[in-house]
Design a protein around this motif. Structure first.
Motif, PDB file in Angstrom:
ATOM      1  N   ASN A 157       0.827  -1.210   0.000  1.00  0.00           N
ATOM      2  CA  ASN A 157       0.000   0.000   0.000  1.00  0.00           C
ATOM      3  C   ASN A 157       0.860   1.259   0.000  1.00  0.00           C
ATOM      4  O   ASN A 157       0.636   2.189  -0.787  1.00  0.00           O
ATOM      5  N   THR A 158       1.868   1.296   0.871  1.00  0.00           N
ATOM      6  CA  THR A 158       2.709   2.490   0.998  1.00  0.00           C
ATOM      7  C   THR A 158       3.454   2.802  -0.290  1.00  0.00           C
ATOM      8  O   THR A 158       3.425   3.933  -0.799  1.00  0.00           O
ATOM      9  N   TRP A 159       4.105   1.797  -0.848  1.00  0.00           N
ATOM     10  CA  TRP A 159       4.940   2.055  -2.016  1.00  0.00           C
ATOM     11  C   TRP A 159       4.137   2.142  -3.305  1.00  0.00           C
ATOM     12  O   TRP A 159       4.578   2.791  -4.262  1.00  0.00           O
ATOM     13  N   ALA A 160       2.945   1.545  -3.346  1.00  0.00           N
ATOM     14  CA  ALA A 160       2.078   1.724  -4.518  1.00  0.00           C
ATOM     15  C   ALA A 160       1.638   3.192  -4.614  1.00  0.00           C
ATOM     16  O   ALA A 160       1.609   3.771  -5.707  1.00  0.00           O
ATOM     17  N   ARG A 161       1.321   3.790  -3.464  1.00  0.00           N
ATOM     18  CA  ARG A 161       0.950   5.206  -3.469  1.00  0.00           C
ATOM     19  C   ARG A 161       2.131   6.086  -3.871  1.00  0.00           C
ATOM     20  O   ARG A 161       1.975   7.089  -4.572  1.00  0.00           O
ATOM     21  N   THR A 162       3.334   5.703  -3.444  1.00  0.00           N
ATOM     22  CA  THR A 162       4.533   6.458  -3.832  1.00  0.00           C
ATOM     23  C   THR A 162       4.757   6.392  -5.334  1.00  0.00           C
ATOM     24  O   THR A 162       5.109   7.391  -5.973  1.00  0.00           O
ATOM     25  N   VAL A 163       4.544   5.208  -5.927  1.00  0.00           N
ATOM     26  CA  VAL A 163       4.674   5.057  -7.378  1.00  0.00           C
ATOM     27  C   VAL A 163       3.691   5.967  -8.098  1.00  0.00           C
ATOM     28  O   VAL A 163       4.055   6.682  -9.048  1.00  0.00           O
ATOM     29  N   LEU A 164       2.428   5.982  -7.667  1.00  0.00           N
ATOM     30  CA  LEU A 164       1.412   6.802  -8.320  1.00  0.00           C
ATOM     31  C   LEU A 164       1.755   8.290  -8.239  1.00  0.00           C
ATOM     32  O   LEU A 164       1.619   9.026  -9.222  1.00  0.00           O
ATOM     33  N   GLU A 165       2.223   8.740  -7.078  1.00  0.00           N
ATOM     34  CA  GLU A 165       2.585  10.151  -6.913  1.00  0.00           C
ATOM     35  C   GLU A 165       3.674  10.559  -7.895  1.00  0.00           C
ATOM     36  O   GLU A 165       3.617  11.637  -8.507  1.00  0.00           O
ATOM     37  N   ASN A 166       4.672   9.706  -8.062  1.00  0.00           N
ATOM     38  CA  ASN A 166       5.787  10.058  -8.946  1.00  0.00           C
ATOM     39  C   ASN A 166       5.454   9.852 -10.414  1.00  0.00           C
ATOM     40  O   ASN A 166       6.038  10.521 -11.271  1.00  0.00           O
ATOM     41  N   VAL A 167       4.525   8.941 -10.716  1.00  0.00           N
ATOM     42  CA  VAL A 167       4.057   8.806 -12.101  1.00  0.00           C
ATOM     43  C   VAL A 167       3.363  10.091 -12.528  1.00  0.00           C
ATOM     44  O   VAL A 167       3.568  10.597 -13.642  1.00  0.00           O
ATOM     45  N   TRP A 168       2.526  10.673 -11.635  1.00  0.00           N
ATOM     46  CA  TRP A 168       1.854  11.932 -11.951  1.00  0.00           C
ATOM     47  C   TRP A 168       2.886  13.015 -12.260  1.00  0.00           C
ATOM     48  O   TRP A 168       2.675  13.848 -13.150  1.00  0.00           O
ATOM     49  N   SER A 169       3.996  13.027 -11.525  1.00  0.00           N
ATOM     50  CA  SER A 169       4.996  14.074 -11.741  1.00  0.00           C
ATOM     51  C   SER A 169       5.730  13.903 -13.064  1.00  0.00           C
ATOM     52  O   SER A 169       6.303  14.865 -13.587  1.00  0.00           O
ATOM     53  N   LEU A 170       5.711  12.700 -13.617  1.00  0.00           N
ATOM     54  CA  LEU A 170       6.406  12.451 -14.890  1.00  0.00           C
ATOM     55  C   LEU A 170       5.540  12.751 -16.109  1.00  0.00           C
ATOM     56  O   LEU A 170       6.062  13.061 -17.174  1.00  0.00           O
ATOM     57  N   ILE A 171       4.228  12.634 -15.962  1.00  0.00           N
ATOM     58  CA  ILE A 171       3.364  12.740 -17.146  1.00  0.00           C
ATOM     59  C   ILE A 171       2.846  14.155 -17.373  1.00  0.00           C
ATOM     60  O   ILE A 171       2.037  14.378 -18.271  1.00  0.00           O
TER      61      ILE A 171
END
Length: 316
Positions: free
Chosen positions: A209-223
């Motif tokens: 849960n913790t790291w899945a949310r971290t992935v989503l946050e940084n994906v938003w910053s890339l797109i």
């Protein structure tokens, strides 16, 4: 924003020497974290061998991946400090979220592996077994490791650098997993075998849960996600008060580029204004926008009217 409009500089902006000192402190935080992870991993391997607890083993595997992930983040931080403006004209800022995504993906994979091993232990109905001496050693090691991780978390949270804050998040995560692993291992030995795999499941679900949310946050910053309305309002205020001859603000656009924003601005100036004056107004506005800590680059487009269709169209 009012102070910045009047004075032309960002109040409280650090000097060049302060920026160098901050960068040095951030590198020190990364090195300390990596060395601590290596030493604590060795201690937790011993605790795992003594306790044979799945929850403690899960925490130890997490420490092993800390070393791997730490190497990833160190490489990312090292690469960003050596810009190559010929091969990477706009810099390497996007390496920061990419490194964090790789880091988080590795951690989430660990959680899935622990879930599978917990299911196997539930089926076999086995739990940890240890005598009083082994239990005391396991408790001493896990408590010490948790205390060190807590201190590292507090230290790394002082920095704003995203990579150092990723270390802080990892240290906080270790405090949680170490505590859960220790408590469930002790309870499993003293009361019931199923408490140990249950603790491992809790650690695994928390990891995913913790790291899945971290992935989503940084994906938003890339797109290239748009900045929040309050930040766009701040930019608009700054632009409108930049110069008295700005007649109209056609466009204010800000979108993520790594951990910061790219800003695009269209302003309208009098059509009979000289090129020299118009250029100076646009250039000083660009410099003022780039003083904001959230802004990586700013682009100012100058026009003499705003009734035309937008120049830039998205390609389908």
């Amino acid at each position: 924003m009012e102070t910045m409009t009047e004075s032309g500089y960002l109040p409280g902006n650090p000097t060049e020497d302060e920026m160098k000192q901050l960068a040095k402190s951030e590198r020190m935080a990364v090195h300390i974290s990596n060395v601590a992870n290596l030493m604590l991993f060795g201690a937790k391997v011993y605790a795992s061998a003594e306790s044979r607890s799945l929850a403690v083993i899960a925490s130890t595997l997490d420490s092993f991946l800390d070393l791997l992930s730490g190497l990833i983040l160190w490489f990312t931080s090292h690469a960003m400090r050596k810009p190559n403006h010929y091969r990477y004209p706009i810099g390497k800022k996007r390496m920061q979220p990419v490194g964090i995504i790789v880091f988080a993906s590795v951690m989430a994979t660990l959680g899935l592996q622990i879930l599978l091993e917990s299911g196997r232990q539930f089926v076999s109905k086995t739990g940890p077994e240890m005598d009083k001496h082994e239990e005391k050693w396991m408790i001493a090691i896990m408590v010490s490791v948790t205390a060190v991780k807590f201190l590292l978390m507090v230290y790394c949270r002082k920095f704003k650098n995203e990579i150092v804050r990723a270390y802080a998040q990892d240290h906080f995560f270790d405090v949680i997993t170490n505590s859960v692993g220790l408590i469930t291992a002790v309870l499993a030995v003293r009361y019931a075998w199923w408490i140990d795999p249950s603790g491992a499941v809790i650690i695994a679900l928390y990891t995913i849960n913790t790291w899945a949310r971290t992935v989503l946050e940084n994906v938003w910053s890339l797109i290239g996600r748009t900045a929040p309305p309050e930040f766009l309002a701040k930019l608009t205020y700054l632009i409108w008060n930049h110069h008295e001859e700005i007649e109209h603000i056609d466009t204010v656009r800000a979108y993520t580029f790594g951990s910061n924003y790219f800003v695009e601005v269209d302003i309208v100036l009098p059509e009979d204004m000289s090129l020299r004056k118009a250029h100076n107004i646009g250039e000083t506005l660009q410099e003022k926008l780039e003083l904001l800590p959230e802004v990586e680059r700013a682009f100012v487009h100058i026009d003499f009217e705003f009734s035309h269709r937008p120049e830039h169209k998205s390609k389908v």
